[in-house]
Design a protein around this motif. Structure first.
Motif, PDB file in Angstrom:
ATOM      1  N   ARG A  27     -13.173   3.888   0.720  1.00 25.22           N
ATOM      2  CA  ARG A  27     -13.599   2.544   1.107  1.00 25.22           C
ATOM      3  C   ARG A  27     -15.065   2.373   0.706  1.00 25.22           C
ATOM      4  N   MET A  29      -9.990  -1.415   8.222  1.00 27.01           N
ATOM      5  CA  MET A  29      -9.056  -0.609   7.448  1.00 27.01           C
ATOM      6  C   MET A  29      -8.286   0.375   8.329  1.00 27.01           C
ATOM      7  N   ALA A  32       0.806   3.691  -3.365  1.00 34.47           N
ATOM      8  CA  ALA A  32       0.063   4.941  -3.162  1.00 34.47           C
ATOM      9  C   ALA A  32       0.751   6.110  -3.849  1.00 34.47           C
ATOM     10  N   VAL A  77      -5.060   4.278   1.433  1.00 35.31           N
ATOM     11  CA  VAL A  77      -6.294   4.025   0.689  1.00 35.31           C
ATOM     12  C   VAL A  77      -7.161   5.281   0.759  1.00 35.31           C
ATOM     13  N   ASP A 120      -4.547  -0.070   7.539  1.00 33.52           N
ATOM     14  CA  ASP A 120      -3.931   1.029   6.799  1.00 33.52           C
ATOM     15  C   ASP A 120      -3.777   2.240   7.718  1.00 33.52           C
ATOM     16  N   ILE A 129      -5.817   4.500  -4.779  1.00 36.60           N
ATOM     17  CA  ILE A 129      -6.154   3.176  -4.241  1.00 36.60           C
ATOM     18  C   ILE A 129      -7.526   3.228  -3.582  1.00 36.60           C
ATOM     19  N   LEU A 146       0.826  -1.207   0.000  1.00 40.19           N
ATOM     20  CA  LEU A 146       0.000   0.000   0.000  1.00 40.19           C
ATOM     21  C   LEU A 146       0.864   1.262   0.000  1.00 40.19           C
ATOM     22  N   VAL A 204     -10.521   0.520  -1.790  1.00 36.72           N
ATOM     23  CA  VAL A 204     -10.926  -0.802  -1.289  1.00 36.72           C
ATOM     24  C   VAL A 204     -12.411  -0.969  -1.554  1.00 36.72           C
TER      25      VAL A 204
END
Length: 362
Positions: free
Chosen positions: A246, A234, A214, A243, A238, A219, A210, A221
């Protein structure tokens, strides 16, 4: 002589004794009444009168029930037929088709208007016509309204909650590719046991994967779990917030028992979307954008995520016109291994060309 007298006395004594015995038996045991058979007693008694017969319903009430029974069964038959017809129409035709087919019927009430100076006969005929079509026209309108409401309610559970699941990209990021990642068996593995309940295991190499990608990708999810599960997972998976977005179950399309990812709802160019998942062919409506990764089942020596980094970095540094054509060329192969093989083949050809150029210059 004496013997005769003795005999006569003995006889008289015996006779007296027998009389006393007989008289005592009669006094102590009085004579019993003779037994009479039960049938004789019953026959001698006066039989009870028979019960009165039940009052017979008058013929008029029976004849009065027939119209009510006929009306009842007629209503039941009409309701059954109407229900069956509505069920068949709902199954065989879509809402738009029914709307188009009943448009003439529903607009007939407004079209058939008789002017005030029309003859009385025309007005009467028009009134009968309107009365005849008003019931089916209103029934069609009620059916359409009810079906629209039901389909809107069902669509809230089967369709994504918005036509655009993501906001527009910044103008300076129009060239950036979008990397969509699945959660289960791609970034982690969740399972349940009776002893410990739900257990979630992070896939090896997630942090490096990740953090490195990035720099090149937007990115996202995209999971079929609810956001009540995705968000806290997450946050731990993360912590550096690599990310950007989501998406959970509410953003999927539910069809045939499967929650599909509809990548066309992401508000991104489909030529620049890569969907990395262990089930990219099964749970996406755009399998041509899918890059299949080996499913993660809590193996300690798994390196699938790290193996994908060179391919994804190369795509980001050398963006193709359409990523779907590139992914199609890897069909039937493991992308990381095939990419390494192609890279080595490309380097070998480049070395041959360089050597050939040197020889030519000599």
């Amino acid at each position: 002589m004496s013997s005769i007298l003795l005999r006569s006395r003995l006889v008289s004594l015996v006779s007296k004794r027998s009389r006393r015995l007989l008289s005592s038996d009669v006094a102590s045991n009085p004579p019993k009444e003779p037994l009479i058979a039960a049938e004789t007693i019953v026959s001698n008694r006066t039989p009870p009168p028979p019960p009165p017969p039940p009052p017979s319903a008058p013929a008029s009430s029976a004849s009065a029930r027939k119209p009510w029974n006929f009306l009842k069964y007629s209503l039941i038959g009409a309701l059954t037929g109407a229900t069956a017809s509505v069920a068949y129409v709902s199954y065989a035709y879509s809402l738009d088709e029914i709307d188009e087919r009943t448009k003439t019927l529903r607009t007939a009430l407004t079209i058939n208007e008789t002017p005030d100076d029309a003859p009385a006969l025309d007005k009467f005929i028009s009134m009968l016509y309107c009365a005849a079509i008003s019931v089916p026209a209103k029934a069609a309108e009620a059916y359409l309204d009810a079906r629209r409401a039901i389909e809107d309610q069902v669509r809230g559970y089967t369709e994504p909650y918005a036509e655009k699941l993501l906001p527009d990209l910044h103008p300076l990021e129009k060239h950036v590719y979008t990397l969509v990642l699945d959660l289960q068996e791609t970034l982690l593995y969740s399972y349940w046991t009776r002893e410990k309940g739900w257990q979630t295991i992070k896939r090896p190499g997630v942090d490096a994967f990740l953090e490195h990608l990035a720099q090149y990708y937007e990115i996202i999810v995209f999971s079929d779990y609810s956001n009540m599960y995705v968000d806290p997972v997450m946050e731990r998976l993360d912590p550096k917030h690599c990310v950007r977005y989501r998406l959970g179950k509410a953003a999927t399309k539910y069809q045939d028992g499967v929650h599909y990812r509809d990548l066309s709802k992401l508000n991104r160019d489909p030529k620049k979307i890569i969907y990395l998942s262990a089930h990219a062919r099964e749970n996406s409506l755009q399998p041509e954008n899918g890059a299949v990764i080996k499913p993660y089942k809590s193996e300690l020596d798994d390196t699938a995520l790290v193996d994908f980094i060179p391919f994804l970095e190369f795509v980001a540094r050398n963006p193709p016109a359409d990523i779907r054509q590139v992914l199609a060329s890897y069909e039937g192969h493991e992308i990381p291994a095939e990419f390494i093989r192609r890279s080595k083949e490309h380097q070998r050809k480049m070395q041959e060309q360089k050597q050939h150029g040197r020889l030519w210059r000599r």
